[in-house]
Design an enzyme around this catalytic site. Structure first.
Site, PDB file in Angstrom:
ATOM      1  N   ASP A  54       0.866  -1.168   0.000  1.00 43.45           N
ATOM      2  CA  ASP A  54       0.000   0.000   0.000  1.00 43.45           C
ATOM      3  C   ASP A  54       0.907   1.223   0.000  1.00 43.45           C
ATOM      4  OD1 ASP A  54      -2.145  -1.705   0.184  1.00 43.45           O
ATOM      5  OD2 ASP A  54      -2.994  -0.802   2.000  1.00 43.45           O
ATOM      6  N   HIS A  71       0.207   0.909   7.442  1.00 44.58           N
ATOM      7  CA  HIS A  71       0.302   2.318   7.065  1.00 44.58           C
ATOM      8  C   HIS A  71       1.112   3.096   8.113  1.00 44.58           C
ATOM      9  CE1 HIS A  71      -3.622   1.613   4.605  1.00 44.58           C
ATOM     10  NE2 HIS A  71      -2.564   0.953   4.121  1.00 44.58           N
ATOM     11  N   CYS A  74      -4.488  10.341   5.342  1.00 51.65           N
ATOM     12  CA  CYS A  74      -5.019   9.175   4.626  1.00 51.65           C
ATOM     13  C   CYS A  74      -6.051   9.565   3.571  1.00 51.65           C
ATOM     14  CB  CYS A  74      -5.674   8.206   5.609  1.00 51.65           C
ATOM     15  SG  CYS A  74      -4.556   7.442   6.785  1.00 51.65           S
TER      16      CYS A  74
END
Length: 423
Positions: free
Chosen positions: A254, A303, A407
């Protein structure tokens, strides 16, 4: 047939053959010559066209719509995600490994269906307000296309429904004048890139570089089907041992597991980003950029930007609950390490995909302006003591979908140049 019939006609037939042959020869010769000349002209034109195209595909940095080297230069353009049509992902092994046990019944009950509609409606309103405030601050805002995430899709290896296009930071990363699409690791996010293609194609037509990382098959081999998750203690042990739900079967990552500081980009091995994915990024970005792997005392890494958020040149927010194992690297380079205050989000507020530490998941508009949650007063005071103006926006309901300001955005263009902050 024409020649046979003419031969049967005697001398007149032979003359006819000679006449037809000569006429046909002249006709063919002329056609070949004209075609050759036309081809030469077309080739010359193509060469000129290709030469012109070559010049057009490398715009000057000031002309490129995509240009961003770090997390804090003055922000000019940003992509902001959408909460519309968001669906709860099916409760698969990779989702289970990335969520907290108290929410597992929620996924088991609602997987494949919409998030609670009232909550979703509030999140949509909050993000619209966030977009309006960004525009008032002089930032151009782009939005992904609305997508029906309820559609079931099937590949040779799995079937799933979608998730959302709420978090562009998860799927897109801008490095210089290049925008990179991450391959992702959740099956429910396999086709998430489709929501952003209209925007990316526009940037590409206007001169930006566009790269799509190798798409994983997301076959069963990518996941540890026997990944043992019973408690937070289990997660701590597994993370300390370097064990994650994703294997090294194929590259996956990601984009939100990478954070930029000019020539140096920091990445973590997480539940959704494997070493092969990091290595792909390292090779792809070399030699202009250096990709460093850093790690944290984190039982559920996914993340990096609510754990280690770089807010200025040589300045980083470092989560006290998830200390960085390589923090001396930054101290030796003269960086300022800031410990953010404990978040004050209520215990009963649903955080289906994240932790309370979204309080530090802020978006820098420049070195002196930061977008921060309107409810997080201690975090606001921290920034004010640093001489940074806080732009307060309430996105508490949007937090429930798994992200804070960082985000929910992907900074496409910041006014700045490539520099080194670690040497």
């Amino acid at each position: 047939m024409l020649r046979v019939r003419c031969l049967r006609g005697g001398s007149r037939g032979a003359e006819a053959v000679h006449y037809i042959g000569s006429r046909l020869g002249r006709t063919l010769t002329g056609w070949v010559q004209r075609t050759f000349q036309s081809t030469q002209a077309a080739t010359a034109s193509s060469r000129n066209s290709f030469a012109a195209d070559d010049k057009a595909t490398e715009p000057l940095p000031k002309d490129c719509p995509v240009s961003s080297y770090n997390e804090w230069d003055p922000l000019e353009e940003v992509i902001v995600g959408r909460a519309e049509n968001a669906r709860v992902p099916p409760f698969t092994i990779e989702v289970k490994a990335n969520t907290y046990e108290k929410y597992w019944p929620f996924y088991q009950k609602h997987g494949g269906h919409y998030f609670p509609k009232d909550h979703l409606k509030k999140a949509v309103t909050e993000i619209e307000e966030m977009c309006n405030i960004l525009k008032m601050e002089g930032v151009t805002v782009r939005r992904p296309d609305p997508i029906d995430w309820s559609l079931k899709y099937k590949t040779p290896d799995f079937e799933s429904t979608g998730l959302y296009s709420a978090m562009p930071r998860d799927i897109l990363i801008v490095v210089g004048n290049e925008i990179i699409e991450a391959p992702m690791a959740w099956r429910s996010r396999f086709f998430e890139y489709r929501a952003y293609r209209s925007i990316i194609k526009d940037y590409f037509h206007r001169g930006a570089k566009w790269t799509t990382a190798p798409k994983p098959t997301m076959a069963d081999e990518l996941y540890d089907r026997d990944y043992p998750i019973h408690s937070v203690e289990d997660r701590h042990k597994l993370a300390a041992q370097g064990k994650f739900v994703t294997t090294e079967f194929e590259p996956c990552f990601d984009a939100a597991d990478f954070i930029r500081a000019g020539k140096d980009i920091f990445a973590q091995r997480s539940q959704v980003t494997n070493y092969l994915g990091i290595e792909w990024m390292r090779r792809h970005l070399a030699p202009d950029y250096r990709v460093h792997i850093i790690s944290f005392k984190d039982p559920n890494p996914m993340h990096i930007d609510a754990t280690f958020n770089i807010i200025g040149p040589g300045t980083v927010l470092s989560n006290p609950d998830r200390p960085c194992h390589q923090i001396d690297l930054f101290k030796k380079a003269g960086w300022t390490i800031i410990t953010p205050p404990t978040p004050i989000i209520p215990d009963d507020h649903p955080l289906w995909m994240s932790s309370k530490w979204l309080s530090m998941n802020v978006l820098m508009l420049d070195e002196k302006r930061v977008m921060v949650d309107a409810n997080e007063v201690p975090t606001q005071k921290m920034f004010e003591k640093l001489g940074i103006t806080t732009i307060k926006v309430n996105i508490r309901n949007a937090n429930s979908l798994g992200g804070g300001f960082h985000c929910w955005t992907c900074d496409v263009r910041r006014r700045g140049t490539l520099q080194s902050y670690l040497d």
